[in-house]
Design an enzyme around this catalytic site. Structure first.
Site, PDB file in Angstrom:
ATOM      1  N   GLY A 143       3.986  -8.024  27.266  1.00 47.94           N
ATOM      2  CA  GLY A 143       3.960  -9.299  26.535  1.00 47.94           C
ATOM      3  C   GLY A 143       3.919 -10.500  27.457  1.00 47.94           C
ATOM      4  O   GLY A 143       3.613 -10.367  28.642  1.00 47.94           O
TER       5      GLY A 143
ATOM      6  N   LEU B 201       1.734 -12.827  27.119  1.00 46.48           N
ATOM      7  CA  LEU B 201       0.316 -12.605  27.428  1.00 46.48           C
ATOM      8  C   LEU B 201      -0.338 -13.851  28.020  1.00 46.48           C
ATOM      9  O   LEU B 201      -0.090 -14.965  27.585  1.00 46.48           O
ATOM     10  CB  LEU B 201      -0.425 -12.184  26.153  1.00 46.48           C
ATOM     11  CG  LEU B 201       0.120 -10.924  25.474  1.00 46.48           C
ATOM     12  CD1 LEU B 201      -0.698 -10.595  24.226  1.00 46.48           C
ATOM     13  CD2 LEU B 201       0.134  -9.727  26.424  1.00 46.48           C
TER      14      LEU B 201
ATOM     15  N   HIS C 224      -4.212 -10.634  30.832  1.00 48.48           N
ATOM     16  CA  HIS C 224      -4.040  -9.610  29.780  1.00 48.48           C
ATOM     17  C   HIS C 224      -5.223  -9.655  28.810  1.00 48.48           C
ATOM     18  O   HIS C 224      -5.752  -8.623  28.396  1.00 48.48           O
ATOM     19  CB  HIS C 224      -2.771  -9.867  28.959  1.00 48.48           C
ATOM     20  CG  HIS C 224      -1.491  -9.726  29.701  1.00 48.48           C
ATOM     21  ND1 HIS C 224      -0.630 -10.775  29.888  1.00 48.48           N
ATOM     22  CD2 HIS C 224      -0.900  -8.657  30.284  1.00 48.48           C
ATOM     23  CE1 HIS C 224       0.449 -10.361  30.548  1.00 48.48           C
ATOM     24  NE2 HIS C 224       0.305  -9.082  30.801  1.00 48.48           N
TER      25      HIS C 224
ATOM     26  N   GLN D 289      11.769   0.645  33.606  1.00 44.47           N
ATOM     27  CA  GLN D 289      11.056   0.328  34.836  1.00 44.47           C
ATOM     28  C   GLN D 289      11.673  -0.854  35.599  1.00 44.47           C
ATOM     29  O   GLN D 289      11.098  -1.317  36.567  1.00 44.47           O
ATOM     30  CB  GLN D 289       9.567   0.097  34.557  1.00 44.47           C
ATOM     31  CG  GLN D 289       9.240  -1.173  33.793  1.00 44.47           C
ATOM     32  CD  GLN D 289       7.778  -1.206  33.391  1.00 44.47           C
ATOM     33  OE1 GLN D 289       7.337  -0.462  32.535  1.00 44.47           O
ATOM     34  NE2 GLN D 289       7.010  -2.087  34.018  1.00 44.47           N
TER      35      GLN D 289
ATOM     36  N   GLY E 183      -4.845  -3.368  34.839  1.00 44.64           N
ATOM     37  CA  GLY E 183      -5.319  -4.381  35.779  1.00 44.64           C
ATOM     38  C   GLY E 183      -5.191  -3.935  37.231  1.00 44.64           C
ATOM     39  O   GLY E 183      -4.228  -3.270  37.608  1.00 44.64           O
TER      40      GLY E 183
ATOM     41  N   ASP F 187      -2.035  -4.857  39.573  1.00 41.28           N
ATOM     42  CA  ASP F 187      -0.968  -3.895  39.876  1.00 41.28           C
ATOM     43  C   ASP F 187      -1.644  -2.634  40.405  1.00 41.28           C
ATOM     44  O   ASP F 187      -1.741  -1.625  39.704  1.00 41.28           O
ATOM     45  CB  ASP F 187      -0.156  -3.615  38.611  1.00 41.28           C
ATOM     46  CG  ASP F 187       0.461  -4.885  38.065  1.00 41.28           C
ATOM     47  OD1 ASP F 187       1.507  -5.294  38.554  1.00 41.28           O
ATOM     48  OD2 ASP F 187      -0.139  -5.504  37.143  1.00 41.28           O
TER      49      ASP F 187
ATOM     50  N   MET G 178      -2.826 -14.378  38.038  1.00 39.24           N
ATOM     51  CA  MET G 178      -2.052 -14.649  36.819  1.00 39.24           C
ATOM     52  C   MET G 178      -0.985 -13.577  36.638  1.00 39.24           C
ATOM     53  O   MET G 178      -1.246 -12.394  36.876  1.00 39.24           O
ATOM     54  CB  MET G 178      -2.981 -14.651  35.607  1.00 39.24           C
ATOM     55  CG  MET G 178      -3.859 -15.861  35.580  1.00 39.24           C
ATOM     56  SD  MET G 178      -4.930 -15.811  34.141  1.00 39.24           S
ATOM     57  CE  MET G 178      -5.807 -17.331  34.398  1.00 39.24           C
TER      58      MET G 178
HETATM   59  P1  AMP Z   1       2.258  -6.494  32.386  1.00 38.16           P
HETATM   60  O1  AMP Z   1       2.434  -7.126  31.054  1.00 38.16           O
HETATM   61  O2  AMP Z   1       2.561  -7.404  33.528  1.00 38.16           O
HETATM   62  O3  AMP Z   1       2.919  -5.159  32.491  1.00 38.16           O
HETATM   63  O4  AMP Z   1       0.690  -6.211  32.526  1.00 38.16           O
HETATM   64  C1  AMP Z   1      -0.008  -5.476  31.566  1.00 38.16           C
HETATM   65  C2  AMP Z   1      -1.372  -5.131  32.106  1.00 38.16           C
HETATM   66  O5  AMP Z   1      -2.099  -6.328  32.389  1.00 38.16           O
HETATM   67  C3  AMP Z   1      -1.325  -4.326  33.417  1.00 38.16           C
HETATM   68  O6  AMP Z   1      -2.336  -3.335  33.402  1.00 38.16           O
HETATM   69  C4  AMP Z   1      -1.586  -5.374  34.449  1.00 38.16           C
HETATM   70  O7  AMP Z   1      -2.159  -4.871  35.627  1.00 38.16           O
HETATM   71  C5  AMP Z   1      -2.576  -6.275  33.726  1.00 38.16           C
HETATM   72  N1  AMP Z   1      -2.579  -7.605  34.323  1.00 38.16           N
HETATM   73  C6  AMP Z   1      -1.500  -8.376  34.625  1.00 38.16           C
HETATM   74  N2  AMP Z   1      -1.900  -9.513  35.234  1.00 38.16           N
HETATM   75  C7  AMP Z   1      -3.247  -9.469  35.319  1.00 38.16           C
HETATM   76  C8  AMP Z   1      -4.248 -10.337  35.851  1.00 38.16           C
HETATM   77  N3  AMP Z   1      -3.933 -11.492  36.435  1.00 38.16           N
HETATM   78  N4  AMP Z   1      -5.552  -9.966  35.750  1.00 38.16           N
HETATM   79  C9  AMP Z   1      -5.884  -8.778  35.173  1.00 38.16           C
HETATM   80  N5  AMP Z   1      -4.983  -7.917  34.667  1.00 38.16           N
HETATM   81  C10 AMP Z   1      -3.687  -8.247  34.731  1.00 38.16           C
END
Ligand code: AMP
Length: 282
Positions: free
Chosen positions: A31, A33, A37, A61, A147, A150, A184
């Site tokens: 979230g 977002l 995302h 985690q 993404g 990560d 981001m």
């Molecule tokens: P998170 O909510 O941080 O766990 O991220 C959810 C998904 O979004 C993961 O697969 C992340 O790698 C991807 N993600 C987070 N930040 C970015 C970004 N700046 N650009 C592309 N994907 C992202």
């Protein structure tokens, strides 16, 4: 768009979609977002009949001294963004729904989970792979979008899906950045104004090192990393945690002479906020 809060409700929807010959795309998130995302969501929207975004701040985690409690949870804003992006279902379970009393099972990818971020956040990737395995069983996706921001997580999830024969294609998506280059991240909202200003140096430094490699202006990996470390460390408030040059497929650390393709991976703290980034060199 519907918000689904129970495992059985989500599984029934996924089963019905498959029965009707529809494909499912899953975007797992915690979230808060942002456009990064949403780039995953847009890709999923193009490639699947049904798009599910999971929003779950996964306690398993987070380490004991990490930001689980203060992690942002703006569900209303997230729902509006998902609706606008054409998402069909948000899966937003409670912690109790995902981990009822007596929950005992872990999914862990050995080795890959133990270095870089895994070394500094013990148990983190075991928490990630456990929740992602559950999300795959609950939403039964044909494709799942992760993404490259990560990068270690993406590699570990790919390995888990392949080793455990999950019938899902893992789709890697490029990192979206702010105008000044900062990757981001939901955690960027923690940054104080002066930290936010300084944060751009992470990408600028990594991009500078990449340019040097491309122009063959560097002798050895050790020399490149020492210079990069110095550059980064001169950023006000930034404390480096690790900088490595790796082979992108295996995450193996490279030594001495750089072999392409490679990736420079970075983690550091800016004040209390932990930031990660990486850059591909082809
Ligand atoms: P998170 O909510 O941080 O766990 O991220 C959810 C998904 O979004 C993961 O697969 C992340 O790698 C991807 N993600 C987070 N930040 C970015 C970004 N700046 N650009 C592309 N994907 C992202």
């Amino acid at each position: 768009m519907k918000i689904i809060r129970t495992v059985s409700g989500m599984q029934n929807i996924a089963r019905a979609a498959h029965k009707n010959g529809k494909t499912i795309g899953l975007v797992p998130t915690m979230g808060a977002l942002h456009a990064g995302h949403l780039s995953l969501v847009n890709r999923a929207r193009k490639e699947n009949d049904v798009v599910i975004v999971s929003i779950f701040v996964n306690p398993k985690q987070f380490g004991p001294n990490e930001d689980y409690l203060r992690y942002p949870r703006p569900l209303k804003k997230d729902s509006a963004a998902c609706r606008k992006a054409g998402v069909d279902f948000i899966f937003n379970p409670s912690v109790k729904e995902m981990y009822p009393e007596g929950f005992l099972t872990w999914v862990k990818v050995e080795k890959l989970s133990d270095f870089f971020c895994g070394k500094h956040r013990p148990g983190h990737f075991r928490g990630v792979t456990t929740v992602v395995a559950k999300l795959f069983n609950i939403t039964q996706p044909d494709r799942a979008y992760f993404g490259e921001k990560d990068f270690q997580q993406l590699t570990i999830v790919k390995k888990m899906a392949s080793d455990l024969n999950f019938p899902v294609k893992i789709v890697p998506c490029p990192t979206l950045r702010e105008k000044d280059g900062l990757a981001m991240s939901s955690r960027n909202s923690y940054l104080k104004p002066e930290e936010r200003k300084a944060a751009k140096n992470i990408h600028l430094s990594l991009a500078g090192a990449k340019r040097k490699v491309k122009k063959k202006k560097t002798k050895s990996i050790e020399e490149l990393l020492a210079e990069l470390e110095k550059n980064l460390q001169s950023t006000p408030g930034l404390v480096n945690q690790y900088i490595n040059i790796i082979k992108p497929k295996t995450l193996e650390e490279q030594k001495h002479h750089i072999q392409l393709p490679a990736r420079i991976i970075y983690a550091g703290h800016l004040g209390k906020t932990r930031l990660i980034d990486n850059i591909e060199i082809k």
